[in-house]
Design a protein around this motif. Structure first.
Motif, PDB file in Angstrom:
ATOM      1  N   ALA A 104       0.846  -1.200   0.000  1.00 42.18           N
ATOM      2  CA  ALA A 104       0.000   0.000   0.000  1.00 42.18           C
ATOM      3  C   ALA A 104       0.878   1.245   0.000  1.00 42.18           C
ATOM      4  N   GLU A 105       0.389   2.311  -0.604  1.00 43.78           N
ATOM      5  CA  GLU A 105       1.170   3.548  -0.700  1.00 43.78           C
ATOM      6  C   GLU A 105       0.726   4.612   0.302  1.00 43.78           C
ATOM      7  N   ASP A 106      -0.243   4.300   1.144  1.00 46.05           N
ATOM      8  CA  ASP A 106      -0.800   5.344   2.007  1.00 46.05           C
ATOM      9  C   ASP A 106      -0.812   4.987   3.486  1.00 46.05           C
ATOM     10  N   VAL A 107      -0.155   3.899   3.894  1.00 51.83           N
ATOM     11  CA  VAL A 107      -0.164   3.507   5.302  1.00 51.83           C
ATOM     12  C   VAL A 107       0.820   4.378   6.086  1.00 51.83           C
ATOM     13  N   SER A 108       0.335   4.970   7.160  1.00 52.22           N
ATOM     14  CA  SER A 108       1.164   5.773   8.056  1.00 52.22           C
ATOM     15  C   SER A 108       1.062   5.176   9.454  1.00 52.22           C
ATOM     16  N   VAL A 109       2.194   4.700   9.980  1.00 54.88           N
ATOM     17  CA  VAL A 109       2.188   4.122  11.326  1.00 54.88           C
ATOM     18  C   VAL A 109       1.816   5.181  12.359  1.00 54.88           C
ATOM     19  N   ALA A 110       2.318   6.406  12.181  1.00 55.34           N
ATOM     20  CA  ALA A 110       1.985   7.485  13.119  1.00 55.34           C
ATOM     21  C   ALA A 110       0.483   7.748  13.118  1.00 55.34           C
ATOM     22  N   ALA A 111      -0.121   7.761  11.950  1.00 54.17           N
ATOM     23  CA  ALA A 111      -1.570   7.988  11.862  1.00 54.17           C
ATOM     24  C   ALA A 111      -2.336   6.832  12.490  1.00 54.17           C
ATOM     25  N   GLU A 112      -1.826   5.606  12.324  1.00 56.79           N
ATOM     26  CA  GLU A 112      -2.473   4.446  12.949  1.00 56.79           C
ATOM     27  C   GLU A 112      -2.486   4.600  14.467  1.00 56.79           C
ATOM     28  N   ARG A 113      -1.357   5.040  15.032  1.00 54.91           N
ATOM     29  CA  ARG A 113      -1.301   5.210  16.487  1.00 54.91           C
ATOM     30  C   ARG A 113      -2.242   6.325  16.944  1.00 54.91           C
ATOM     31  N   GLU A 114      -2.305   7.401  16.182  1.00 57.29           N
ATOM     32  CA  GLU A 114      -3.222   8.487  16.528  1.00 57.29           C
ATOM     33  C   GLU A 114      -4.667   7.999  16.512  1.00 57.29           C
ATOM     34  N   SER A 115      -5.009   7.195  15.525  1.00 61.91           N
ATOM     35  CA  SER A 115      -6.390   6.697  15.439  1.00 61.91           C
ATOM     36  C   SER A 115      -6.700   5.764  16.604  1.00 61.91           C
ATOM     37  N   GLN A 116      -5.698   4.991  17.052  1.00 59.70           N
ATOM     38  CA  GLN A 116      -5.896   4.119  18.201  1.00 59.70           C
ATOM     39  C   GLN A 116      -6.134   4.936  19.477  1.00 59.70           C
ATOM     40  N   LEU A 117      -5.380   6.009  19.637  1.00 55.01           N
ATOM     41  CA  LEU A 117      -5.573   6.869  20.808  1.00 55.01           C
ATOM     42  C   LEU A 117      -6.938   7.542  20.780  1.00 55.01           C
ATOM     43  N   ASP A 118      -7.378   7.958  19.610  1.00 52.05           N
ATOM     44  CA  ASP A 118      -8.705   8.553  19.503  1.00 52.05           C
ATOM     45  C   ASP A 118      -9.800   7.518  19.767  1.00 52.05           C
ATOM     46  N   LEU A 119      -9.573   6.283  19.322  1.00 58.96           N
ATOM     47  CA  LEU A 119     -10.524   5.217  19.614  1.00 58.96           C
ATOM     48  C   LEU A 119     -10.635   5.004  21.122  1.00 58.96           C
ATOM     49  N   LEU A 120      -9.505   5.010  21.823  1.00 53.85           N
ATOM     50  CA  LEU A 120      -9.534   4.878  23.278  1.00 53.85           C
ATOM     51  C   LEU A 120     -10.316   6.011  23.926  1.00 53.85           C
ATOM     52  N   ALA A 121     -10.054   7.225  23.487  1.00 52.19           N
ATOM     53  CA  ALA A 121     -10.769   8.377  24.048  1.00 52.19           C
ATOM     54  C   ALA A 121     -12.262   8.279  23.772  1.00 52.19           C
ATOM     55  N   ASP A 122     -12.623   7.822  22.578  1.00 55.82           N
ATOM     56  CA  ASP A 122     -14.048   7.643  22.242  1.00 55.82           C
ATOM     57  C   ASP A 122     -14.699   6.626  23.181  1.00 55.82           C
ATOM     58  N   LEU A 123     -13.993   5.532  23.472  1.00 57.16           N
ATOM     59  CA  LEU A 123     -14.533   4.514  24.375  1.00 57.16           C
ATOM     60  C   LEU A 123     -14.721   5.077  25.785  1.00 57.16           C
ATOM     61  N   ILE A 124     -13.768   5.873  26.241  1.00 58.27           N
ATOM     62  CA  ILE A 124     -13.884   6.491  27.566  1.00 58.27           C
ATOM     63  C   ILE A 124     -15.097   7.416  27.609  1.00 58.27           C
ATOM     64  N   GLU A 125     -15.243   8.258  26.602  1.00 56.43           N
ATOM     65  CA  GLU A 125     -16.342   9.222  26.596  1.00 56.43           C
ATOM     66  C   GLU A 125     -17.704   8.543  26.505  1.00 56.43           C
ATOM     67  N   LYS A 126     -17.773   7.434  25.769  1.00 57.72           N
ATOM     68  CA  LYS A 126     -19.064   6.774  25.548  1.00 57.72           C
ATOM     69  C   LYS A 126     -19.464   5.864  26.699  1.00 57.72           C
ATOM     70  N   HIS A 127     -18.494   5.208  27.330  1.00 53.52           N
ATOM     71  CA  HIS A 127     -18.840   4.131  28.259  1.00 53.52           C
ATOM     72  C   HIS A 127     -18.496   4.422  29.714  1.00 53.52           C
ATOM     73  N   LEU A 128     -17.816   5.525  29.995  1.00 56.91           N
ATOM     74  CA  LEU A 128     -17.552   5.905  31.380  1.00 56.91           C
ATOM     75  C   LEU A 128     -18.384   7.122  31.761  1.00 56.91           C
ATOM     76  N   ASP A 129     -18.684   7.234  33.043  1.00 61.03           N
ATOM     77  CA  ASP A 129     -19.347   8.427  33.567  1.00 61.03           C
ATOM     78  C   ASP A 129     -18.273   9.505  33.704  1.00 61.03           C
ATOM     79  N   VAL A 130     -18.116  10.304  32.648  1.00 63.21           N
ATOM     80  CA  VAL A 130     -17.027  11.274  32.597  1.00 63.21           C
ATOM     81  C   VAL A 130     -17.197  12.345  33.670  1.00 63.21           C
ATOM     82  N   ALA A 131     -18.434  12.735  33.948  1.00 61.87           N
ATOM     83  CA  ALA A 131     -18.655  13.735  35.001  1.00 61.87           C
ATOM     84  C   ALA A 131     -18.176  13.211  36.352  1.00 61.87           C
ATOM     85  N   ALA A 132     -18.471  11.929  36.633  1.00 64.03           N
ATOM     86  CA  ALA A 132     -18.009  11.330  37.892  1.00 64.03           C
ATOM     87  C   ALA A 132     -16.488  11.214  37.901  1.00 64.03           C
ATOM     88  N   LEU A 133     -15.907  10.881  36.757  1.00 64.79           N
ATOM     89  CA  LEU A 133     -14.452  10.797  36.639  1.00 64.79           C
ATOM     90  C   LEU A 133     -13.802  12.139  36.948  1.00 64.79           C
TER      91      LEU A 133
END
Length: 524
Positions: free
Chosen positions: A476-505
């Motif tokens: 593939a000519e468009d794979v970026s490892v740095a972008a993959e890691r960024e997307s993983q971190l954003d996925l983690l943040a999305d999971l925290i926001e959706k499934h944790l009580d952020v106000a209580a946190l």
């Protein structure tokens, strides 16, 4: 918002690292000035920070989640196991001693002060500091020397959230039992629970969580689902299970896959080096510890090791060494990284790490390695050879002396140094040195993170595919490892926001532990 929090776990690999990374990224996206902190880490997955010193790789990823460069401030104490009984002690990024469990005691007062000073400095500079525990606070046999769990929480007045991995089973007992076994003063700091890696209907779990609250007086702030698309830097060797795939293999762009066997060494270090390969469509990477698994692989990777000589002996005992020698004779691709590179040499002279003196390596490279103090720690930039693609995406034959030179980057963490090399160098570094070796279909380098250089990785994979006879594999000519890691971190943040009580946190972070929480008594 101002405050700090400790995320502890009921077990190792419960999910502390990823929960901390997710909370950090979630807060950073909201404009909070946040920093990570792990007082003491035990891991052979490390990285060279911007200040030229060594920290745990998980803390480097957490720093990235915060939008920060890695620094020793985020992981002041690092233990790197070299055997079952002894570990290298790294303090503020520098190796200072090799210790066992008993002689570690003589360092404890000094290390407590180092940890306290670094945490206080971070809390003064940042709005929020999210701390990660180590192992489990239920290891009460280690409480007297604890720097990273309840010892840290009590010294710094930190509220604690306890993470349990439901995928292992028994999570409610783990959460209850961890609280109950702690001293009363430590129990008062446990402010709530997080359940990790849940599969199924949360409503079926809710009665158990309600009963847990009744028994402990502490709420469960959320249930994080098992995320199949989540695979980011493993904290330690628990993430490198033999026969397990690395990442989530994506279908090939061409008609053929490229298969990679990564050898699961007993003292493996920086196992995350192979993750960059696993980011590529059509590249299937698996950990192996059996010579039979090398037979059908298109590429074999011998990764880094904290104990090069010991792991070389293991390669010989298991028959993997013979399989590698036979593979090289057939001009089938092999890549050695750091300790793995050293094992491919003709001779290794080690008076530093193992004290074994001069021994024979595998002889796949015309290279002699000599171990010496001090440890080499540096970030590297340079240039490497490209292997250009034809119109059908496969590699074109090229004269290595005339191909384009493309940027590379990485970092070095090792004692072993090339004393002599009769093979062509693989890389040209910006500081004027050459680095690594190439001999037939065998490549070796001391650089960790080299395969994260996207353009270089693509060209090299084309060459590997040609050597392996995989003309149907297309890079593939468009794979970026740095972008993959960024997307993983954003996925983690999305999971925290959706499934944790952020106000209580946020309340726990800002207000600290709730006073007057019930004290549990074991055996009541």
């Amino acid at each position: 918002m101002k405050g700090a929090l400790l995320v502890a776990g009921t077990t190792s690999d419960a999910g502390k690292s990823v929960v901390v990374a997710g909370i950090c990224r979630m807060l950073a996206r909201r404009g909070v000035r946040v920093a990570p902190f792990k007082a003491q880490n035990m891991s052979n997955n490390s990285v060279v920070a911007l200040d030229g010193e060594e920290i745990g790789r998980a803390q480097a990823l957490q720093a990235r989640a915060c939008g920060l460069e890695p620094s020793v401030r985020f992981n002041p104490v690092l233990l790197k196991p070299g055997s079952d009984r002894r570990s290298q002690l790294v303090v503020l990024g520098k190796a200072v001693d090799t210790v066992g469990a008993k002689d570690y005691f003589r360092h404890r007062q000094h290390l407590r002060q180092v940890v306290a000073d670094e945490l206080a400095s971070l809390r003064a500079e940042f709005d929020v500091v999210i701390c990660e525990g180590a192992g489990s606070p239920a290891e009460i046999n280690l409480r007297a020397t604890d720097l990273a769990n309840m010892g840290l929480a009590r010294a710094a007045g930190l509220p604690v959230l306890l993470v349990g991995d439901i995928d292992r089973g028994g999570v409610l007992a783990h959460l209850f039992g961890t609280v109950a076994i702690l001293e009363p003063e430590d129990q008062q700091l446990i402010s709530g629970f997080i359940v990790n890696k849940f599969r199924g209907d949360v409503d079926l779990l809710r009665p158990g969580l309600d009963r847990l609250t009744e028994l402990t007086g502490r709420p469960t702030l959320g249930v994080l689902p098992y995320a199949h698309d989540l695979w980011i830097d493993a904290e330690d060797s628990l993430g490198t299970v033999a026969d397990a795939p690395v990442g989530r293999p994506r279908p090939p762009l061409g008609s053929q896959w490229l298969t990679v066997a990564a050898i699961r060494l007993p003292r493996i270090s920086n196992s995350t080096d192979v993750e960059a390969l696993a980011c590529e469509p059509g590249v299937s990477v698996r950990w192996v510890d059996d010579p039979s698994r090398l037979t059908d692989a298109d590429l074999v990777v011998v990764p880094g090791s904290k104990s090069t000589v010991s792991d070389l002996e293991w390669l010989r005992r298991t028959g993997i060494a013979d399989a590698l020698v036979a593979r090289a004779a057939e001009c089938r691709p092999i890549l050695g990284i750091c300790g793995g590179y050293q094992m491919l040499a003709r001779h290794i002279d080690d008076q530093v790490e193992s004290g074994s003196g001069r021994i024979a390596g595998l002889g796949l490279l015309d290279l002699d390695i000599e171990f010496a103090e001090p440890k080499v720690l540096r970030r590297i930039t340079g240039r490497g050879a490209d292997y250009p693609a034809t119109t059908d995406g496969v590699a074109a034959p090229a004269d290595r002396s005339t191909v384009a030179r493309i940027p590379v980057h990485g970092y070095e963490i090792h004692y072993g140094r090339p004393a002599r090399s009769g093979d062509p160098a693989w890389l040209e570094l910006d500081d004027g040195r050459t680095e690594g070796s190439v001999r037939g279909a065998v490549w070796g380098t001391h650089l960790h993170g080299l395969m994260e250089s996207d353009e270089f990785r693509r060209g090299w994979l084309r060459e590997v595919a040609v050597r392996a006879g995989r003309s149907g594999f297309v890079v593939a000519e468009d794979v970026s490892v740095a972008a993959e890691r960024e997307s993983q971190l954003d996925l983690l943040a999305d999971l925290i926001e959706k499934h944790l009580d952020v106000a209580a946190l946020e309340r726990v972070i800002s207000l600290g532990a709730t006073p007057g929480l019930p004290t549990l008594t074991v055996g009541r």
